[in-house]
Design an enzyme around this catalytic site. Structure first.
Site, short mmCIF file in Angstrom:
data_model
loop_
_atom_site.label_atom_id
_atom_site.label_comp_id
_atom_site.label_asym_id
_atom_site.label_seq_id
_atom_site.Cartn_x
_atom_site.Cartn_y
_atom_site.Cartn_z
N SER A 25 0.17 -1.03 0.23
CA SER A 25 0.41 0.11 0.14
C SER A 25 0.66 1.38 -0.32
CB SER A 25 -1.29 -0.03 1.18
OG SER A 25 -0.17 -0.05 2.39
N HIS B 87 -2.79 -3.62 -5.21
CA HIS B 87 -2.90 -2.83 -4.10
C HIS B 87 -5.21 -3.06 -4.15
CE1 HIS B 87 -4.18 0.23 -0.77
NE2 HIS B 87 -3.70 -0.82 -0.57
N GLU C 271 -6.24 -0.87 -6.66
CA GLU C 271 -5.31 -0.07 -7.23
C GLU C 271 -3.99 -0.97 -7.87
OE1 GLU C 271 -5.09 3.59 -5.01
OE2 GLU C 271 -4.16 2.13 -3.77
N ASN D 117 -4.36 6.38 -1.21
CA ASN D 117 -3.70 7.11 0.44
C ASN D 117 -3.24 8.29 0.29
OD1 ASN D 117 -4.12 5.03 1.52
ND2 ASN D 117 -1.87 3.51 1.38
#
Length: 591
Positions: free
Chosen positions: A425, A446, A458, A496
């Protein structure tokens, strides 16, 4: 109520609807005529939707006195202004109100971005001048930000908070700083999303889908900007930048280019997205929005034809690894889970079965499908058993040295052409790829936790990833019923990179005694529709995880605002990691 544009008329209607007597003032007769029409239109809609009956409509109108004489507000207990968002105009109005109203009258500005302290200082009653930031449309939106200055009279603050409650709104209190709570947190995030698209890091669709599916936001950031209005967003950011000097608030050049071109969002019929008509929310076409180009690394992978992935190896036996294995087995893939220890391998099927049984009990899965998924799942401790897999996905500890060693080993056992994927991540995918002799076959994939529930994946190509590997990862995600989004190999990927600076900013707000944890969380849930406020979310994610990802973002981007907030570091040091330890920003019951 001074100023009866869209916002002022909405506030007047809301207050009158709750039984308060309202004096409404406009600057001239033409503006007053438009205000009457605006109010009538809003009441017609409320009546048409059954929220207002004819007698109640007449009672409401009887409580609103409209005119053009500012002196009419002299007998009011509290005066709210909602005129043009210009400091000179507001300051001149407050000087007139200060002269007209008795010393005890509270004067309130509905500004969304200007300094309340500066307005207060221009009067003879600075302790009784506050901000009251309503959200549009006022009759519908449930949040009001009450803005205090360093000299605010506690009685005046209490009166304004009580007024918000009487209006049926949820009030949160913030200090007088740029953007208050919502805009201070929201617009840095929105501007960051624009920069992602501007740099071709990801497409507008993928950025929006990532934040809707990965964070549960009701709208993606680009679609939200179109709703707000790109000109309004640019003005708010410019005002915040002028006050903070933080370059993250400097409007992204792409935003300015769209505004200069008249592409202002929904109201103009086109912004980041094209719409069927001005003021429509219906997006048309699938072409690229002006100025967005193609995302880095996207290439033409969608057009590459590769055999479907049928057999998948999953390395790891933790929560994420088994969640992914469950999803893939349920979607018809043959799955081999490799655990390091025999006892962990022996427990794989039992743990997955427990999750599948829960899905059966909730009516989300048939017993036949459960049994079919289990028949496609097996476990091993031998990495060599993954040699015949079409794609091998690692979900081991988030440690680069461990992952690099694993990829070196996978390079030796995986068949030629097999896709090697990492679920990292926050670590660079390219570092994993360079531990192999086939970096063209390595891609980031991800998944989000819990994997059986979260639809987002992702897909992260590196600068060396081949189109075949990208197509294989995309195809697997879609076959598993997930929504893949693509982005370049950069710290934080999409979700993120947008989420954790926002969380860090919220922690800094509390550190500065800018607002309370509860008020910040309330502001973002009630005002923006987020499923969790930033502190509730950080406690769920884990404060140690939040700190680690924030550090990784700072290490790559060297953005001063990404330096982890000291309060976050102190809590982690103290072992207050969130729900998993029973205490983070809040106390939680241990299960």
């Amino acid at each position: 109520m001074v100023g009866l544009g869209t916002m002022g008329a909405g506030i007047a209607e809301t207050l009158a609807h709750r039984g308060l007597a309202v004096v409404g003032v406009e600057r001239d007769h033409e503006s007053l005529r438009r205000a009457r029409a605006r109010l009538a239109h809003s009441l017609d809609r409320a009546q048409g939707h059954g929220r207002l009956d004819p007698p109640s409509r007449e009672d409401l109108l009887a409580r609103i006195g409209l005119g053009t004489d500012l002196a009419a507000v002299a007998d009011c207990d509290l005066v709210i202004e909602a005129i043009d968002e210009r400091m000179d105009a507001k300051a001149a109005l407050f000087a007139r109100l200060d002269a007209l109203c008795p010393p005890g009258t509270v004067l309130v500005t509905n500004t969304s971005s200007l300094s309340v302290t500066e307005l207060a200082a221009g009067t003879g009653r600075p302790a009784r001048v506050l901000g009251m930031h309503w959200f549009n449309p006022a009759p519908v939106m449930g949040l009001v930000e009450v803005v205090r200055t360093v000299v605010t009279d506690p009685d005046a603050l209490e009166a304004v908070v009580a007024l918000a409650g009487a209006a049926g709104k949820t009030a949160v209190v913030a200090a007088d700083r740029a953007g208050f709570i919502v805009n201070a947190l929201l617009f840095g995030y929105l501007n960051n999303a624009v920069r992602m698209v501007e740099s071709r890091f990801a497409t507008r669709e993928d950025v929006d889908a990532a934040m809707r599916l990965g964070c549960g936001h009701p709208m993606g950031p680009l679609a939200l900007l179109d709703l707000i209005g790109l000109d309004a967003a640019q003005a708010i950011l410019a005002s915040m930048y002028e006050q903070t000097g933080d370059h993250r608030h400097a409007p992204a050049p792409l935003l300015g280019q769209l505004v200069a071109a008249g592409l202002l969002g929904r109201k103009a019929g086109r912004g980041f997205y094209p719409y069927t008509a001005p003021d429509s929310g219906e997006v048309v076409g699938t072409g690229t929005a002006v100025g967005t180009g193609t995302a880095v690394g996207t290439g033409t992978a969608a057009a590459v034809e590769v055999p479907p992935v049928r057999r998948v190896g999953v390395v790891g036996s933790g929560t994420m690894a088994l969640g992914i294995a469950e999803v893939l087995a349920r979607s018809g893939h043959e799955v081999i889970v490799r655990a390091r220890r025999p006892d962990a391998a022996d427990g794989v099927r039992a743990r997955v079965r427990t999750s599948l049984d829960a899905a059966v009990a909730k009516g989300r899965l048939s017993e036949q499908d459960r049994d079919g998924a289990l028949s496609r799942l097996r476990a091993t401790t031998d990495l060599g058993d993954l040699g015949g897999c079409d794609l091998v996905l690692e979900a081991v500890v988030e440690d680069l040295a461990v992952k690099r060693e694993l990829f070196t080993d996978l390079d030796k056992v995986a068949r030629p052409g097999a896709v090697l994927a990492t679920t990292t991540s926050s670590l660079p995918v390219i570092d994993c790829a360079m531990a192999t002799s086939r970096p063209e076959d390595v891609v980031g994939m991800h998944w989000f936790n819990p994997a059986p529930a979260m639809r987002l994946v992702e897909i992260v190509p590196t600068v060396l990833t081949g189109e075949t590997a990208i197509a294989g990862a995309l195809g697997l995600a879609r076959a598993a019923g997930r929504h893949p989004v693509r982005c370049a190999d950069r710290a934080g990927f999409i979700v993120n990179a947008l989420l954790f600076p926002y969380l860090n900013d919220a922690v800094r707000m509390v550190e500065a005694n800018y607002a309370t944890i509860d008020d910040i969380d309330t502001a973002m849930t009630v005002g923006c529709g987020h499923p969790l406020g930033p502190f509730a979310l950080a406690d769920v994610v884990g404060l140690d995880v939040t700190l680690a990802i924030t550090r990784s973002l700072y290490e790559q981007f060297r953005e001063p605002a990404y330096v982890p907030a000291p309060l976050l570091e102190h809590l982690v040091r103290a072992g207050f990691l969130g729900r998993k330890t029973g205490r983070g920003f809040r106390e939680h019951r241990r299960r």
